[in-house]
Enzyme design. Structure first.
Site, PDB file in Angstrom:
ATOM      1  CB  THR A   1      -0.900   0.059   1.250  1.00  0.00           C
ATOM      2  OG1 THR A   1      -0.075   0.241   2.409  1.00  0.00           O
ATOM      3  CG2 THR A   1      -1.721  -1.204   1.402  1.00  0.00           C
TER       4      THR A   1
ATOM      5  CB  ILE B   1       0.980   0.133   6.900  1.00  0.00           C
ATOM      6  CG1 ILE B   1       0.174   1.426   7.038  1.00  0.00           C
ATOM      7  CG2 ILE B   1       1.813  -0.128   8.139  1.00  0.00           C
ATOM      8  CD1 ILE B   1      -0.901   1.375   8.113  1.00  0.00           C
TER       9      ILE B   1
ATOM     10  CB  VAL C   1       6.887  -0.511   9.212  1.00  0.00           C
ATOM     11  CG1 VAL C   1       6.854   1.015   9.213  1.00  0.00           C
ATOM     12  CG2 VAL C   1       6.011  -1.057  10.339  1.00  0.00           C
ATOM     13  CE  LYS C   2       5.600   0.452  -0.026  1.00  0.00           C
ATOM     14  NZ  LYS C   2       4.448   0.765  -0.901  1.00  0.00           N
ATOM     15  CB  ILE C   3      11.195   3.089   6.145  1.00  0.00           C
ATOM     16  CG1 ILE C   3      10.467   2.760   7.458  1.00  0.00           C
ATOM     17  CG2 ILE C   3      12.134   4.277   6.343  1.00  0.00           C
ATOM     18  CD1 ILE C   3      11.407   2.354   8.588  1.00  0.00           C
TER      19      ILE C   3
END
Length: 370
Positions: free
Chosen positions: A44, A110, A141-143
Site C-alpha cells: 500500500t 503500511i 512497515v514501509k520506510i
C-alpha cells in the site's frame, strides 16, 4: 494446464498486489486473488489509500468516519485509524499464507507518513507506533530509502520491526539500504532479538526508470540513443539483483544468516507498463528469479494471468548485457545518477501530495459528519 501466475509462482516469484481497499477485503475479492491469481501479499501507499477512501462510490468508510468525527479525531488520526484497520484486516486474510510459507509471504505493508521522508527520528517513532498499533507479525512497515530514511531503517530493524524499504532507484542507494539492513540485524542480535522474526524487502522501482531515461534519450535524438529506449528499467533491476547476490554472499551477511537472519528480498515495484508501445507484462516476465517479489497493480496482474509467458529465470543470465546497457547510456550522454535523484525527489513529492490530498478529503468528510 497451469496459469501464467501459477508458473510465475513456481519459478520462485512472490506475487503481491499493489492495491488495497476495505471493499476489496470485505467483498472477498482479496481472498479470491489469493486462490485464483497466486497472490501472496499486498503493498500500500498514500496514493492507494487516497484513491480508496475518497472514492464517492465506496461507502465502506462512512460509519468509521462518522464515529471518528463524533470523537473529535483529527484528519491525521482518522487516516491512521482507517488505514491501520484495513491493513490489520488484510493481514488476517493473509495469515494462512504467512503460516504456510514459513513466514516469508502473507505480508502487507503500511507506510510511514510521507511528511517524515527527511526526518529520521520522526520516522523511527512512527514505525514503532505503526508496528504496535497494527500488532500483527506479518506486517511490513514501509520506510523510504532517502538519506534520512537509511538510519531509520537500521533502527527499526534493530528494534525487531520488519521493514519494506521503498523508493529505491539507484544501485548506490540500494547498497546503502543493504548496509542499513545488516546494521539493524547486528543491533537486534546484540539485543538478543530472534533474527528469524525480522523480515525485509527492498523495493526497487522499475517502470519509472524507463519513463525518465527514455525522455532524455528522445531529447538526445540520435540513432544510438533511440536504440536504448526502454532498456534502462530492466537493466537497472537486473544489476540490483546482481548486487543483492554479491552482498548477501559476504562474510558479514553470512554470519547473520547463520545466526538465523533472513535475506532481504529484492522487490520489483512500479511494474505497471506506462508506454503503450511496450508489452504490458514486460516488467513481470522480464524480471523472473527465485526469491524475488513482484508487486503489481491489478491491471498488470490480470494481464500476466491472461497472457504472460513465463520462461524461467530472466535475470541472472542478463548481468553482462545489463552492464553494457549502462555503458551505452553513459556513452550517449545520459547522466543516470541525475535520473535516479530526480526520480527519488519526484517519488517523495508525489507521495506527499497524495498524503495531503487524502488529509484534505478526510477533513471534509469529518466536518460533514460532525
Amino acid at each position: 494446464m497451469s496459469t501464467p501466475t501459477e508458473d510465475l509462482s513456481a519459478a520462485g516469484v512472490s506475487i503481491w498486489l499493489d492495491d488495497l481497499s476495505r471493499t476489496r477485503i470485505q467483498s472477498g475479492n482479496l481472498q479470491q486473488l489469493i486462490e485464483t491469481r497466486s497472490v501472496v501479499g499486498v503493498t500500500t501507499n498514500p496514493t492507494i489509500f487516497a484513491n480508496s477512501m475518497t472514492n464517492p462510490d465506496d461507502t465502506s468508510y462512512d460509519a468509521q468516519v462518522h464515529e471518528l468525527a463524533q470523537s473529535g479525531a483529527s484528519a491525521t488520526d482518522a487516516v491512521f485509524a482507517a488505514t491501520t484497520q484495513d491493513v490489520r484486516d488484510a493481514l488476517d486474510v493473509f495469515r494462512p499464507v504467512y503460516d504456510a510459507t514459513n513466514h516469508v509471504d502473507g505480508r502487507v505493508s503500511i507506510e510511514v507518513s510521507p511528511d517524515l521522508a527527511h526526518d529520521t527520528e520522526g520516522t523511527i517513532a512512527q514505525a514503532k507506533e505503526l508496528w504496535e498499533r497494527v500488532d500483527r507479525p506479518n506486517l511490513l512497515v514501509k520506510i523510504p530509502a532517502t538519506k534520512a530514511g537509511l538510519p531509520a531503517i537500521a533502527a527499526a530493524i534493530g528494534a525487531g520491526i520488519s521493514v519494506n524499504v521503498t523508493l529505491i532507484f539507484s544501485l548506490e542507494r540500494y547498497a546503502e539500504v543493504i548496509d542499513a539492513y545488516l546494521t539493524g540485524l547486528e543491533t537486534a542480535k546484540a539485543a538478543g532479538i530472534d533474527l528469524s522474526t525480522i523480515h525485509s524487502v527492498a523495493s526497487f522501482f522499475v517502470s519509472r526508470v524507463d519513463t525518465e531515461t527514455d525522455k532524455r534519450l528522445a531529447a538526445i535524438g540520435t540513432d544510438e540513443a533511440a536504440a536504448l529506449r526502454s532498456k534502462a528499467g530492466l537493466a537497472n533491476a537486473r544489476l540490483a539483483h546482481e548486487l543483492y547476490e554479491k552482498s548477501f554472499a559476504s562474510d558479514r551477511a553470512k554470519a547473520l544468516l547463520d545466526a538465523g537472519a533472513t535475506l532481504q528480498r529484492p522487490l520489483w515495484a512500479s511494474t505497471g507498463v506506462k508506454d503503450p508501445a511496450l508489452p504490458d507484462t514486460l516488467y513481470v516476465t522480464g524480471l523472473v528469479a527465485a526469491g524475488v517479489v513482484n508487486t503489481m497493480p491489478e491491471k498488470t496482474l490480470e494481464a500476466t494471468f491472461d497472457h504472460g509467458v513465463v520462461t524461467g529465470d530472466t535475470i541472472t543470465d542478463g548481468y553482462a548485457q545489463a552492464h553494457q546497457v549502462f555503458d551505452d547510456l553513459k556513452s550517449v550522454g545520459v547522466d543516470f545518477d541525475d535520473v535516479t535523484q530526480v526520480l527519488e525527489d519526484e517519488g517523495v513529492a508525489k507521495f506527499i501530495d497524495s498524503w495531503h490530498g487524502l488529509l484534505e478529503q478526510v477533513t471534509k468528510g469529518l466536518e460533514a459528519a460532525r
